[in-house]
Enzyme design. Structure first.
Site, PDB file in Angstrom:
ATOM      1  CB  SER A 133      -0.907   0.020   1.326  1.00  0.00           C
ATOM      2  OG  SER A 133      -1.358   1.155   1.394  1.00  0.00           O
ATOM      3  CE1 TYR A 146      -4.294  -1.947   5.102  1.00  0.00           C
ATOM      4  CE2 TYR A 146      -3.194   0.313   4.655  1.00  0.00           C
ATOM      5  CZ  TYR A 146      -3.607  -0.987   4.242  1.00  0.00           C
ATOM      6  OH  TYR A 146      -3.668  -1.052   2.900  1.00  0.00           O
TER       7      TYR A 146
END
Length: 277
Positions: A133, A146
């Site tokens: 990401s 995350y």
């Protein structure tokens, strides 16, 4: 000889788009998901077979990889896409949520990569494409857990690239920005159960800011094209930033430096910055 791609997290979004694209290019795709009943139209595409897989269960991984090798004899590309996001304050996160985040986003990547490597070494070629990401290269408020997993995936993949290159195997990182998928609805886990916590005001402001930026997101098909390029370009490139918003965030961090970037995020998400000392 037909190439074989094993792709995780194909019930929706990036995984489904990647499976569709690889199949359209003539690859045999093993599209995996925890619940094969969610495959829908994907199961009816030529060159696609659906596999049941839970990346948090080592026995599930071993069975799926064995079945793939028994059926097709090789695995040319592994796309580690399965994952979810934990959103909210770290302090309010349960141990169970933290463990599930680590197991899905990181340990699953470890276990699947290790499971396919013997076959790839025997072949003398292959590619492991890990969907990290932009949150593995920079940060946003209320995503600390995350970010921890995605930063780890980035470091793992770059480190792995050294080890695998002598065997003709490439390790790649895809760093998408925001994507128009079910991620925010179906793949987002909150670290809090109600608004009775000290961070409630911050959560509301950050959610509002995220909602206002949804129009800048990429389509899953755009990210799938980057995945396919990474898997097939044969280059030594490791990191592929995907999406205009991701490119802009990374450029801002490079230009502003750490402190300047954090100040920008504080302002953008209406979050109070750290107190001066």
């Amino acid at each position: 000889m037909k190439k074989i791609a094993l792709i995780t997290g194909c019930s929706s979004g990036i995984g489904r788009a990647a499976a569709t694209l690889f199949a359209a290019h003539g690859w045999q795709v093993v599209a995996t998901m925890r619940d094969p009943a969610k495959a829908g139209e994907l199961a009816r595409l030529p060159n696609v077979s659906i596999g049941k897989l839970d990346v948090t269960e080592p026995q599930s991984i071993a069975a799926l990889v064995k079945q793939t090798l028994d059926t097709w004899g090789r695995i040319d590309v592994l796309v580690n896409n399965a994952g979810f996001g934990a959103f909210g304050p770290f302090e309010t996160a349960s141990d169970a949520l933290i463990e599930r985040q680590l197991a899905t986003n990181l340990k699953g990547v470890f276990d699947l990569s290790r499971a396919v490597l013997p076959a790839m070494r025997r072949q003398g070629e292959g590619a492991i494409v890990n969907i990290a990401s932009i949150g593995g290269l920079t940060t946003m408020p209320l995503n600390a857990i995350y970010h921890a997993t995605k930063y780890a995936v980035v470091g793992f993949t770059e480190g792995l690239a050294y080890e695998l290159a002598p065997f003709g195997i490439r390790a790649k990182i895809i760093a998408p920005g925001g994507v128009r998928t079910e991620f925010a609805a179906g793949s987002l886990a909150l670290t809090f159960s109600d608004d009775q916590h000290p961070y409630a005001g911050m959560v509301g402001r950050v959610r509002q800011a995220f909602a206002g930026r949804a129009g800048q997101h990429s389509e899953p098909e755009d990210i799938a094209k980057v995945i396919y390029r990474a898997a097939t370009d044969g280059s030594a490139q490791i990191t592929y930033v995907a999406g205009a918003d991701a490119e802009a965030l990374l450029a801002a961090r490079a230009k502003l430096g750490e402190q300047g970037y954090v100040a920008m995020m504080n302002e953008r998400f209406n979050v109070a910055g750290p107190a001066s000392h």
